[in-house]
Design a protein around this motif. Sequence first.
Motif, PDB file in Angstrom:
ATOM      1  N   LEU A  42       0.815  -1.208   0.000  1.00  0.00           N
ATOM      2  CA  LEU A  42       0.000   0.000   0.000  1.00  0.00           C
ATOM      3  C   LEU A  42       0.854   1.266   0.000  1.00  0.00           C
ATOM      4  N   ASP A  43       2.154   1.118   0.238  1.00  0.00           N
ATOM      5  CA  ASP A  43       3.039   2.285   0.376  1.00  0.00           C
ATOM      6  C   ASP A  43       4.029   2.398  -0.778  1.00  0.00           C
ATOM      7  N   GLN A  44       3.647   1.918  -1.951  1.00  0.00           N
ATOM      8  CA  GLN A  44       4.616   1.888  -3.034  1.00  0.00           C
ATOM      9  C   GLN A  44       4.881   3.249  -3.659  1.00  0.00           C
ATOM     10  N   ASP A  45       4.094   4.270  -3.268  1.00  0.00           N
ATOM     11  CA  ASP A  45       4.406   5.632  -3.713  1.00  0.00           C
ATOM     12  C   ASP A  45       5.287   6.367  -2.703  1.00  0.00           C
ATOM     13  N   ASN A  46       5.734   5.670  -1.670  1.00  0.00           N
ATOM     14  CA  ASN A  46       6.549   6.330  -0.649  1.00  0.00           C
ATOM     15  C   ASN A  46       7.847   6.935  -1.181  1.00  0.00           C
ATOM     16  N   PRO A  47       8.561   6.282  -2.116  1.00  0.00           N
ATOM     17  CA  PRO A  47       9.773   6.935  -2.615  1.00  0.00           C
ATOM     18  C   PRO A  47       9.502   8.323  -3.185  1.00  0.00           C
ATOM     19  N   ASP A  48       8.380   8.480  -3.886  1.00  0.00           N
ATOM     20  CA  ASP A  48       8.025   9.800  -4.422  1.00  0.00           C
ATOM     21  C   ASP A  48       7.906  10.815  -3.291  1.00  0.00           C
ATOM     22  N   LYS A  49       7.165  10.432  -2.245  1.00  0.00           N
ATOM     23  CA  LYS A  49       6.900  11.358  -1.141  1.00  0.00           C
ATOM     24  C   LYS A  49       8.155  11.645  -0.332  1.00  0.00           C
ATOM     25  N   PHE A  50       8.921  10.598  -0.018  1.00  0.00           N
ATOM     26  CA  PHE A  50      10.071  10.781   0.868  1.00  0.00           C
ATOM     27  C   PHE A  50      11.238  11.447   0.138  1.00  0.00           C
TER      28      PHE A  50
ATOM     29  N   LEU B  58       5.160  13.950 -18.245  1.00  0.00           N
ATOM     30  CA  LEU B  58       4.370  12.790 -18.660  1.00  0.00           C
ATOM     31  C   LEU B  58       2.903  13.165 -18.809  1.00  0.00           C
ATOM     32  N   GLU B  59       2.348  12.836 -19.960  1.00  0.00           N
ATOM     33  CA  GLU B  59       0.917  13.039 -20.184  1.00  0.00           C
ATOM     34  C   GLU B  59       0.245  11.676 -20.182  1.00  0.00           C
ATOM     35  N   ASN B  60      -0.738  11.497 -19.323  1.00  0.00           N
ATOM     36  CA  ASN B  60      -1.427  10.216 -19.175  1.00  0.00           C
ATOM     37  C   ASN B  60      -0.458   9.064 -18.875  1.00  0.00           C
ATOM     38  N   PRO B  61       0.362   9.202 -17.836  1.00  0.00           N
ATOM     39  CA  PRO B  61       1.329   8.141 -17.538  1.00  0.00           C
ATOM     40  C   PRO B  61       0.640   6.892 -17.006  1.00  0.00           C
ATOM     41  N   ILE B  62       1.196   5.746 -17.320  1.00  0.00           N
ATOM     42  CA  ILE B  62       0.702   4.503 -16.733  1.00  0.00           C
ATOM     43  C   ILE B  62       1.184   4.434 -15.299  1.00  0.00           C
ATOM     44  N   PRO B  63       0.476   3.708 -14.417  1.00  0.00           N
ATOM     45  CA  PRO B  63       0.910   3.601 -13.018  1.00  0.00           C
ATOM     46  C   PRO B  63       2.326   3.022 -12.925  1.00  0.00           C
ATOM     47  N   GLY B  64       3.149   3.614 -12.069  1.00  0.00           N
ATOM     48  CA  GLY B  64       4.501   3.129 -11.870  1.00  0.00           C
ATOM     49  C   GLY B  64       5.500   3.627 -12.890  1.00  0.00           C
ATOM     50  N   CYS B  65       5.071   4.566 -13.754  1.00  0.00           N
ATOM     51  CA  CYS B  65       5.969   5.134 -14.752  1.00  0.00           C
ATOM     52  C   CYS B  65       6.610   6.397 -14.181  1.00  0.00           C
ATOM     53  N   TYR B  66       7.921   6.576 -14.399  1.00  0.00           N
ATOM     54  CA  TYR B  66       8.638   7.727 -13.854  1.00  0.00           C
ATOM     55  C   TYR B  66       9.468   8.397 -14.946  1.00  0.00           C
TER      56      TYR B  66
ATOM     57  N   ASP C 205      20.912  17.585 -20.912  1.00  0.00           N
ATOM     58  CA  ASP C 205      21.129  16.944 -22.204  1.00  0.00           C
ATOM     59  C   ASP C 205      20.538  15.552 -22.307  1.00  0.00           C
ATOM     60  N   LYS C 206      19.634  15.206 -21.409  1.00  0.00           N
ATOM     61  CA  LYS C 206      19.070  13.856 -21.476  1.00  0.00           C
ATOM     62  C   LYS C 206      17.690  13.791 -20.831  1.00  0.00           C
ATOM     63  N   LEU C 207      16.951  12.779 -21.240  1.00  0.00           N
ATOM     64  CA  LEU C 207      15.628  12.499 -20.682  1.00  0.00           C
ATOM     65  C   LEU C 207      15.539  11.003 -20.450  1.00  0.00           C
ATOM     66  N   ALA C 208      15.069  10.602 -19.291  1.00  0.00           N
ATOM     67  CA  ALA C 208      14.962   9.179 -18.973  1.00  0.00           C
ATOM     68  C   ALA C 208      13.544   8.857 -18.506  1.00  0.00           C
ATOM     69  N   VAL C 209      13.015   7.744 -18.975  1.00  0.00           N
ATOM     70  CA  VAL C 209      11.674   7.290 -18.602  1.00  0.00           C
ATOM     71  C   VAL C 209      11.770   5.840 -18.159  1.00  0.00           C
ATOM     72  N   TYR C 210      11.151   5.537 -17.026  1.00  0.00           N
ATOM     73  CA  TYR C 210      11.078   4.152 -16.557  1.00  0.00           C
ATOM     74  C   TYR C 210       9.662   3.641 -16.754  1.00  0.00           C
ATOM     75  N   LEU C 211       9.552   2.488 -17.408  1.00  0.00           N
ATOM     76  CA  LEU C 211       8.268   1.803 -17.571  1.00  0.00           C
ATOM     77  C   LEU C 211       8.346   0.472 -16.836  1.00  0.00           C
ATOM     78  N   PRO C 212       7.364   0.151 -15.995  1.00  0.00           N
ATOM     79  CA  PRO C 212       7.420  -1.117 -15.262  1.00  0.00           C
ATOM     80  C   PRO C 212       7.161  -2.330 -16.148  1.00  0.00           C
ATOM     81  N   TYR C 213       6.577  -2.107 -17.328  1.00  0.00           N
ATOM     82  CA  TYR C 213       6.373  -3.198 -18.283  1.00  0.00           C
ATOM     83  C   TYR C 213       6.310  -2.594 -19.680  1.00  0.00           C
ATOM     84  N   ASN C 214       6.370  -3.440 -20.687  1.00  0.00           N
ATOM     85  CA  ASN C 214       6.474  -2.998 -22.064  1.00  0.00           C
ATOM     86  C   ASN C 214       5.283  -2.136 -22.476  1.00  0.00           C
TER      87      ASN C 214
END
Length: 337
Positions: A180-188, A304-312, A318-327
């Motif tokens: 239930l606390d998987q958004d904690n890294p964002d907050k902390f 991010l516009e309309n990001p999927i859950p867990g996307c960062y 000079d760079k942009l990085a996106v993490y997707l939890p699945y394809n």
Amino acid sequence: MHYRKVQGFNVVQVSLFPLDHDNSADENELLPFMKNEDGTPDYYVRNDAYFNKVEKMIAVAAEYGITVALHLVWAHHIPDSWASKGHEERAIPEAQLYPIYSYAVERVKKYHPVYAISGDVRFENQAVTDYCMKVLKIVNELDNGALTTLHIAPGEQPDDSLIYNPALKFYSYQSGHSFLDQDNPDKFSAQFLKQPVKRPIVNTEPSYEGHKDGFREGRFRAEDVRRMAWSSLMTGAKAGITYGAHGIWSCHRRENFFNNASFSGIPYDFGTALRFPGAWDYSFAKAIFEDAKLYDIQPAQELLENPIPGCYCCKAEDKLAVYLPYNSDVLYLFSRN
């Protein structure tokens, strides 16, 4: 040490003293202090054989080029803390802080450890803060310039006297052990990015692979801890990320009794936990982070516009990085302006 070195890890977290919780009891265990007649620890009588073993184990880590992050004072060692209430015999008397920790620091400082001053601490009163300040002062006096931090309970805010203390070198938080606390890294991460004194940030305790979901059912899998690693790195805790395998911290063996199963679940045997697959995901994350030179990234979720859950998302000049939890497909819109 050899196996983790192969996987690319360079720091191992160790508690200087045994924990009263998350403990896999061994009737032959070596203890740091002699016992009183009632079985409680006598903090005035040191067991040098224990500290000999501490130094030997830290020396082994050093042989493999692995730094030890040494947790000095767990919450139950601190008087008037949430963990020592009702069990005051667990607390180390303030009068013994210097004799105990000056001895320990003098023995280990030649290995250049990182010192985590506190463990699972909550700053519920001034006495707890003052206690941590005293230990930080001892370390700073005896091993000046060493890396130091505070291992705190989830969501805690250190007192200003600690935030503004130049002896504190980087911020740490733990994101917890609940689905239930998987958004904690964002907050902390955001909590420490906003501090008036800027320091590197590390998530020193994300959920362990194989750990039970707090007081609920289910255990964390490799994909869960992988997502936690990237969510920490990309929201601000980019100075490092910790991997935990349930059974390693407690050095669990199948024949041991584990005293915190209701929250953590029965640990896996040490040898099994050591080879959980999620550790390789962390190894891969480290390689990606270093190869792409993501050291200067800043959180950029607003891109991010309309990001999927867990996307960062994060960015640098000079760079942009996106993490997707699945394809998934990523459509990147940009402007020449």
